[in-house]
Design a protein around this motif. Structure first.
Motif, PDB file in Angstrom:
ATOM      1  N   ARG A 156      55.119 -72.630  44.906  1.00  0.00           N
ATOM      2  CA  ARG A 156      54.649 -72.025  43.639  1.00  0.00           C
ATOM      3  C   ARG A 156      54.565 -70.506  43.744  1.00  0.00           C
ATOM      4  N   TRP A 157      54.118 -70.028  44.896  1.00  0.00           N
ATOM      5  CA  TRP A 157      54.061 -68.573  45.084  1.00  0.00           C
ATOM      6  C   TRP A 157      55.464 -67.975  44.989  1.00  0.00           C
ATOM      7  N   LEU A 158      56.435 -68.618  45.651  1.00  0.00           N
ATOM      8  CA  LEU A 158      57.809 -68.108  45.637  1.00  0.00           C
ATOM      9  C   LEU A 158      58.383 -68.129  44.219  1.00  0.00           C
ATOM     10  N   THR A 159      58.118 -69.208  43.490  1.00  0.00           N
ATOM     11  CA  THR A 159      58.614 -69.300  42.113  1.00  0.00           C
ATOM     12  C   THR A 159      58.045 -68.167  41.259  1.00  0.00           C
ATOM     13  N   ARG A 160      56.745 -67.931  41.381  1.00  0.00           N
ATOM     14  CA  ARG A 160      56.128 -66.829  40.614  1.00  0.00           C
ATOM     15  C   ARG A 160      56.724 -65.478  41.003  1.00  0.00           C
ATOM     16  N   ALA A 161      56.912 -65.270  42.305  1.00  0.00           N
ATOM     17  CA  ALA A 161      57.443 -63.983  42.775  1.00  0.00           C
ATOM     18  C   ALA A 161      58.876 -63.761  42.273  1.00  0.00           C
ATOM     19  N   ALA A 216      65.226 -65.262  48.978  1.00  0.00           N
ATOM     20  CA  ALA A 216      65.366 -65.428  47.529  1.00  0.00           C
ATOM     21  C   ALA A 216      65.979 -64.185  46.887  1.00  0.00           C
ATOM     22  N   ILE A 217      65.538 -63.015  47.312  1.00  0.00           N
ATOM     23  CA  ILE A 217      66.091 -61.765  46.758  1.00  0.00           C
ATOM     24  C   ILE A 217      67.584 -61.665  47.079  1.00  0.00           C
ATOM     25  N   ASN A 218      67.946 -61.974  48.314  1.00  0.00           N
ATOM     26  CA  ASN A 218      69.373 -61.917  48.682  1.00  0.00           C
ATOM     27  C   ASN A 218      70.202 -62.894  47.851  1.00  0.00           C
ATOM     28  N   LEU A 219      69.677 -64.090  47.657  1.00  0.00           N
ATOM     29  CA  LEU A 219      70.403 -65.078  46.852  1.00  0.00           C
ATOM     30  C   LEU A 219      70.515 -64.632  45.392  1.00  0.00           C
ATOM     31  N   ALA A 220      69.444 -64.067  44.856  1.00  0.00           N
ATOM     32  CA  ALA A 220      69.489 -63.581  43.475  1.00  0.00           C
ATOM     33  C   ALA A 220      70.507 -62.453  43.326  1.00  0.00           C
ATOM     34  N   LEU A 221      70.539 -61.544  44.310  1.00  0.00           N
ATOM     35  CA  LEU A 221      71.521 -60.451  44.256  1.00  0.00           C
ATOM     36  C   LEU A 221      72.948 -60.986  44.389  1.00  0.00           C
ATOM     37  N   HIS A 248      56.899 -64.824  59.723  1.00  0.00           N
ATOM     38  CA  HIS A 248      56.305 -64.330  58.486  1.00  0.00           C
ATOM     39  C   HIS A 248      56.965 -65.067  57.318  1.00  0.00           C
ATOM     40  N   PRO A 249      56.502 -66.264  57.042  1.00  0.00           N
ATOM     41  CA  PRO A 249      57.199 -67.109  56.064  1.00  0.00           C
ATOM     42  C   PRO A 249      57.293 -66.516  54.668  1.00  0.00           C
ATOM     43  N   LYS A 250      56.261 -65.856  54.183  1.00  0.00           N
ATOM     44  CA  LYS A 250      56.326 -65.284  52.834  1.00  0.00           C
ATOM     45  C   LYS A 250      57.404 -64.209  52.753  1.00  0.00           C
ATOM     46  N   ALA A 251      57.423 -63.325  53.727  1.00  0.00           N
ATOM     47  CA  ALA A 251      58.427 -62.259  53.742  1.00  0.00           C
ATOM     48  C   ALA A 251      59.829 -62.857  53.884  1.00  0.00           C
ATOM     49  N   PHE A 252      59.955 -63.858  54.771  1.00  0.00           N
ATOM     50  CA  PHE A 252      61.257 -64.487  54.981  1.00  0.00           C
ATOM     51  C   PHE A 252      61.748 -65.193  53.721  1.00  0.00           C
ATOM     52  N   LEU A 253      60.859 -65.942  53.085  1.00  0.00           N
ATOM     53  CA  LEU A 253      61.234 -66.655  51.859  1.00  0.00           C
ATOM     54  C   LEU A 253      61.610 -65.680  50.747  1.00  0.00           C
ATOM     55  N   LEU A 254      60.799 -64.658  50.582  1.00  0.00           N
ATOM     56  CA  LEU A 254      61.072 -63.692  49.514  1.00  0.00           C
ATOM     57  C   LEU A 254      62.375 -62.941  49.776  1.00  0.00           C
ATOM     58  N   THR A 303      67.002 -71.138  47.635  1.00  0.00           N
ATOM     59  CA  THR A 303      66.263 -70.619  48.786  1.00  0.00           C
ATOM     60  C   THR A 303      65.830 -71.753  49.700  1.00  0.00           C
ATOM     61  N   TRP A 304      65.283 -72.809  49.112  1.00  0.00           N
ATOM     62  CA  TRP A 304      64.838 -73.945  49.934  1.00  0.00           C
ATOM     63  C   TRP A 304      66.011 -74.641  50.593  1.00  0.00           C
ATOM     64  N   VAL A 305      67.130 -74.712  49.919  1.00  0.00           N
ATOM     65  CA  VAL A 305      68.324 -75.307  50.531  1.00  0.00           C
ATOM     66  C   VAL A 305      68.767 -74.456  51.717  1.00  0.00           C
TER      67      VAL A 305
END
Length: 164
Positions: free
Chosen positions: A25-30, A71-76, A62-68, A47-49
């Motif tokens: 949920r945090w990742l989705t909001r971010a 996700a940013i790389n995938l979005a770009l 650092h899971p939050k930083a890694f996940l974000l 991202t989860w895949v």
């Protein structure tokens, strides 16, 4: 296991399911906050895949930083991919238009070349050399009335052939 700072330890960590439960949920909001709601769900799922394909999920410090960052790389990547597709589509549209213009030019040339010579001479001098009827008559040694009649006949033949 976490160390109290949101980090997940290397040995005996909770794995992908725990990461998902804790940060989804945090990742989705971010992601929604950064890129809007339109692509957020797809980016989070990708991202989860991507994370699931990693062998050492428990080694992420650092899971939050890694996940974000993932996700940013995938979005770009999605943004760049979309831009390439739009650019390719634009090139194809221009190519189709140029091809269409060439076909029309060839068709027009065939129609004009298919006119009887007296009509074609008057038509070409009028439409492509932009001469007046008086100038055409003087150049071809015919009356203005004959030029007008030949232009009317040539135009009618061109129109009829374009209608086919």
């Amino acid at each position: 296991m976490t160390d109290g700072y949101g980090r997940i330890g290397r040995q005996g960590g909770p794995g992908l399911a725990a990461l998902h439960d804790r940060y989804d949920r945090w990742l989705t909001r971010a992601v929604r906050k950064r890129f809007g709601a339109q692509d957020a769900d797809d980016v989070v799922q990708d991202t989860w895949v991507r994370i699931a394909s990693l062998d050492l999920v428990d080694a992420i410090r650092h899971p939050k930083a890694f996940l974000l960052r993932t996700a940013i790389n995938l979005a770009l990547d999605r943004h760049r991919h979309r831009a390439v597709i739009e650019k390719s589509a634009d090139v194809l549209r221009r190519s189709d238009q140029a091809q269409s213009d060439q076909l029309e030019a060839v068709l027009l040339e065939e129609i004009v070349l298919g006119l009887p010579e007296p009509l074609r001479d008057v038509f070409v001098l009028s439409r492509f050399a932009c001469l007046s009827h008086a100038q055409i008559g003087e150049q071809l040694g015919i009356s203005i009335k004959t030029v007008e009649w030949r232009m009317t006949k040539a135009t009618a033949l061109c129109t009829a052939r374009l209608s086919l």
